[in-house]
Write a protein that holds these residues in place. Structure first.
Motif, PDB file in Angstrom:
ATOM      1  N   LYS A  11       0.816  -1.209   0.000  1.00 37.35           N
ATOM      2  CA  LYS A  11       0.000   0.000   0.000  1.00 37.35           C
ATOM      3  C   LYS A  11       0.858   1.270   0.000  1.00 37.35           C
ATOM      4  O   LYS A  11       0.334   2.365  -0.068  1.00 37.35           O
ATOM      5  N   PHE A  12       2.164   1.121   0.120  1.00 42.18           N
ATOM      6  CA  PHE A  12       3.077   2.261   0.171  1.00 42.18           C
ATOM      7  C   PHE A  12       4.353   1.907  -0.577  1.00 42.18           C
ATOM      8  O   PHE A  12       4.605   0.737  -0.854  1.00 42.18           O
ATOM      9  N   PRO A  13       5.177   2.897  -0.945  1.00 42.15           N
ATOM     10  CA  PRO A  13       6.417   2.594  -1.667  1.00 42.15           C
ATOM     11  C   PRO A  13       7.240   1.545  -0.933  1.00 42.15           C
ATOM     12  O   PRO A  13       7.340   1.561   0.294  1.00 42.15           O
ATOM     13  N   ILE A  14       7.822   0.643  -1.689  1.00 42.80           N
ATOM     14  CA  ILE A  14       8.525  -0.492  -1.090  1.00 42.80           C
ATOM     15  C   ILE A  14       9.644  -0.957  -2.012  1.00 42.80           C
ATOM     16  O   ILE A  14       9.608  -0.699  -3.217  1.00 42.80           O
ATOM     17  N   GLY A  15      10.638  -1.612  -1.449  1.00 46.58           N
ATOM     18  CA  GLY A  15      11.699  -2.240  -2.219  1.00 46.58           C
ATOM     19  C   GLY A  15      11.925  -3.633  -1.667  1.00 46.58           C
ATOM     20  O   GLY A  15      11.740  -3.860  -0.478  1.00 46.58           O
ATOM     21  N   CYS A  16      12.317  -4.576  -2.529  1.00 46.86           N
ATOM     22  CA  CYS A  16      12.580  -5.932  -2.060  1.00 46.86           C
ATOM     23  C   CYS A  16      13.812  -6.491  -2.749  1.00 46.86           C
ATOM     24  O   CYS A  16      14.232  -6.002  -3.796  1.00 46.86           O
ATOM     25  N   ASP A  17      14.396  -7.518  -2.165  1.00 47.21           N
ATOM     26  CA  ASP A  17      15.493  -8.241  -2.788  1.00 47.21           C
ATOM     27  C   ASP A  17      15.485  -9.673  -2.273  1.00 47.21           C
ATOM     28  O   ASP A  17      15.134  -9.913  -1.123  1.00 47.21           O
ATOM     29  N   ILE A  18      15.878 -10.605  -3.133  1.00 46.03           N
ATOM     30  CA  ILE A  18      16.028 -12.010  -2.748  1.00 46.03           C
ATOM     31  C   ILE A  18      17.382 -12.486  -3.252  1.00 46.03           C
ATOM     32  O   ILE A  18      17.822 -12.096  -4.327  1.00 46.03           O
ATOM     33  N   GLU A  19      18.057 -13.274  -2.449  1.00 48.33           N
ATOM     34  CA  GLU A  19      19.400 -13.745  -2.806  1.00 48.33           C
ATOM     35  C   GLU A  19      19.655 -15.111  -2.197  1.00 48.33           C
ATOM     36  O   GLU A  19      19.157 -15.417  -1.125  1.00 48.33           O
ATOM     37  N   THR A  20      20.452 -15.921  -2.896  1.00 51.64           N
ATOM     38  CA  THR A  20      20.927 -17.172  -2.325  1.00 51.64           C
ATOM     39  C   THR A  20      21.894 -16.805  -1.213  1.00 51.64           C
ATOM     40  O   THR A  20      22.854 -16.063  -1.439  1.00 51.64           O
ATOM     41  N   THR A  21      21.640 -17.269  -0.008  1.00 53.91           N
ATOM     42  CA  THR A  21      22.350 -16.804   1.179  1.00 53.91           C
ATOM     43  C   THR A  21      23.864 -16.933   1.074  1.00 53.91           C
ATOM     44  O   THR A  21      24.597 -16.016   1.426  1.00 53.91           O
ATOM     45  N   LEU A  22      24.360 -18.038   0.563  1.00 59.22           N
ATOM     46  CA  LEU A  22      25.809 -18.261   0.536  1.00 59.22           C
ATOM     47  C   LEU A  22      26.528 -17.557  -0.608  1.00 59.22           C
ATOM     48  O   LEU A  22      27.746 -17.568  -0.678  1.00 59.22           O
ATOM     49  N   LYS A  23      25.803 -16.925  -1.511  1.00 57.04           N
ATOM     50  CA  LYS A  23      26.412 -16.311  -2.690  1.00 57.04           C
ATOM     51  C   LYS A  23      27.180 -15.024  -2.382  1.00 57.04           C
ATOM     52  O   LYS A  23      28.130 -14.683  -3.076  1.00 57.04           O
ATOM     53  N   VAL A  24      26.775 -14.293  -1.366  1.00 58.27           N
ATOM     54  CA  VAL A  24      27.344 -12.971  -1.097  1.00 58.27           C
ATOM     55  C   VAL A  24      28.633 -13.114  -0.287  1.00 58.27           C
ATOM     56  O   VAL A  24      28.624 -13.647   0.812  1.00 58.27           O
ATOM     57  N   ASN A  25      29.746 -12.613  -0.825  1.00 57.70           N
ATOM     58  CA  ASN A  25      31.029 -12.762  -0.135  1.00 57.70           C
ATOM     59  C   ASN A  25      31.482 -11.456   0.527  1.00 57.70           C
ATOM     60  O   ASN A  25      30.965 -10.380   0.203  1.00 57.70           O
ATOM     61  N   PRO A  26      32.447 -11.516   1.439  1.00 60.71           N
ATOM     62  CA  PRO A  26      32.893 -10.335   2.187  1.00 60.71           C
ATOM     63  C   PRO A  26      33.444  -9.210   1.305  1.00 60.71           C
ATOM     64  O   PRO A  26      33.306  -8.037   1.650  1.00 60.71           O
ATOM     65  N   LYS A  27      34.055  -9.533   0.166  1.00 66.59           N
ATOM     66  CA  LYS A  27      34.576  -8.488  -0.720  1.00 66.59           C
ATOM     67  C   LYS A  27      33.451  -7.604  -1.255  1.00 66.59           C
ATOM     68  O   LYS A  27      33.607  -6.393  -1.374  1.00 66.59           O
ATOM     69  N   VAL A  28      32.329  -8.235  -1.577  1.00 68.38           N
ATOM     70  CA  VAL A  28      31.171  -7.483  -2.057  1.00 68.38           C
ATOM     71  C   VAL A  28      30.654  -6.562  -0.952  1.00 68.38           C
ATOM     72  O   VAL A  28      30.351  -5.392  -1.189  1.00 68.38           O
ATOM     73  N   ILE A  29      30.572  -7.082   0.263  1.00 67.69           N
ATOM     74  CA  ILE A  29      30.073  -6.282   1.391  1.00 67.69           C
ATOM     75  C   ILE A  29      30.989  -5.087   1.645  1.00 67.69           C
ATOM     76  O   ILE A  29      30.522  -3.978   1.894  1.00 67.69           O
ATOM     77  N   LYS A  30      32.274  -5.289   1.553  1.00 66.21           N
ATOM     78  CA  LYS A  30      33.215  -4.182   1.739  1.00 66.21           C
ATOM     79  C   LYS A  30      32.988  -3.100   0.682  1.00 66.21           C
ATOM     80  O   LYS A  30      32.989  -1.909   0.981  1.00 66.21           O
ATOM     81  N   ARG A  31      32.743  -3.524  -0.560  1.00 61.92           N
ATOM     82  CA  ARG A  31      32.538  -2.577  -1.656  1.00 61.92           C
ATOM     83  C   ARG A  31      31.255  -1.760  -1.493  1.00 61.92           C
ATOM     84  O   ARG A  31      31.208  -0.585  -1.855  1.00 61.92           O
ATOM     85  N   ILE A  32      30.212  -2.354  -0.929  1.00 62.30           N
ATOM     86  CA  ILE A  32      28.924  -1.647  -0.826  1.00 62.30           C
ATOM     87  C   ILE A  32      28.715  -0.974   0.530  1.00 62.30           C
ATOM     88  O   ILE A  32      27.687  -0.341   0.741  1.00 62.30           O
ATOM     89  N   SER A  33      29.663  -1.110   1.434  1.00 63.15           N
ATOM     90  CA  SER A  33      29.506  -0.528   2.775  1.00 63.15           C
ATOM     91  C   SER A  33      29.693   0.981   2.750  1.00 63.15           C
ATOM     92  O   SER A  33      30.538   1.513   2.036  1.00 63.15           O
ATOM     93  N   HIS A  34      28.915   1.671   3.554  1.00 65.69           N
ATOM     94  CA  HIS A  34      29.026   3.114   3.753  1.00 65.69           C
ATOM     95  C   HIS A  34      30.161   3.360   4.734  1.00 65.69           C
ATOM     96  O   HIS A  34      30.354   2.598   5.686  1.00 65.69           O
ATOM     97  N   SER A  35      30.885   4.436   4.556  1.00 65.04           N
ATOM     98  CA  SER A  35      32.047   4.707   5.413  1.00 65.04           C
ATOM     99  C   SER A  35      31.687   4.874   6.886  1.00 65.04           C
ATOM    100  O   SER A  35      32.518   4.659   7.759  1.00 65.04           O
ATOM    101  N   LEU A  36      30.443   5.227   7.202  1.00 69.38           N
ATOM    102  CA  LEU A  36      30.028   5.424   8.596  1.00 69.38           C
ATOM    103  C   LEU A  36      29.291   4.220   9.192  1.00 69.38           C
ATOM    104  O   LEU A  36      28.837   4.288  10.331  1.00 69.38           O
TER     105      LEU A  36
END
Length: 199
Positions: A89-114
């Protein structure tokens, strides 16, 4: 028939979740024929939405998430073997992912500095960022996931987490968006999905 393969995810049994989000306000559907490995998965999603809203497929907006349909907002996501549609009923966003697919290098790249170091699983962080990015398409979407800052993470039940977007003013959002991440098993493989709302 396609409807036999569509699973509706109910929030009714998730007591902690319903404190924040009314099950009547959000519909969550997951289907194997919507996965990226399936030929025609985008057409399958459009066919499902056409049936759900009682309109012809060509009457649906393209892309689907750009505007509401019958007063409902839609977000779509897919990994290789499953796809997900969220109607709200309101603006929304979703995502689905295979749990084991995401590695630490990806997380480091998408992390905010704060954001600092988090103890949450990589897939939870990835799906939270992706879902937030999709929500922000209705406001002022950033150019990179690393510009989205998440915080206030807390567990709200077995394999479920709550978080907020911390730098909302940068994106023209005036209500505090929040999100939830869930882990679940489909065909003995773990999936993580997240939803972020601008409610």
């Amino acid at each position: 028939m396609m409807s036999e393969r569509v699973y509706e995810v109910s929030l009714l049994g998730l007591e902690e979740v319903t404190k924040y989000l009314s099950p009547a306000a959000v519909e969550i559907y997951i289907c194997s024929s919507w996965g990226q490995s399936e030929a025609g998965f985008r057409s399958e999603i459009r066919n499902f939405l056409s049936l759900r809203f009682g309109v012809k497929s060509k009457e649906l907006p393209n892309p689907i998430y750009k505007r509401s349909i019958s007063g409902r907002w839609i977000s779509v996501s897919h990994c290789m073997d499953y796809g997900m549609v969220v109607i709200s009923k309101f603006p929304i966003g979703c995502d689905i992912e295979t749990t084991l697919k995401v590695n630490p290098k990806v997380i480091k790249r998408i992390s905010h500095s704060l954001e600092g170091v988090t103890v949450y699983p990589n897939a939870a962080i990835w799906t939270a960022k992706e879902a937030a990015f999709k929500l922000l398409a209705h406001y002022k979407q950033p150019s990179s996931l690393s510009l989205i800052r998440l915080g206030d993470w807390r567990s709200i039940g077995c394999d479920a987490h709550f978080f907020t977007l911390k730098n909302i003013e940068e994106f023209g959002v005036f209500q505090l968006p929040f999100g939830m991440i869930f882990r679940f098993l489909l065909c003995c493989r773990c999936r993580t999905f997240g939803i972020v709302t601008g409610k």
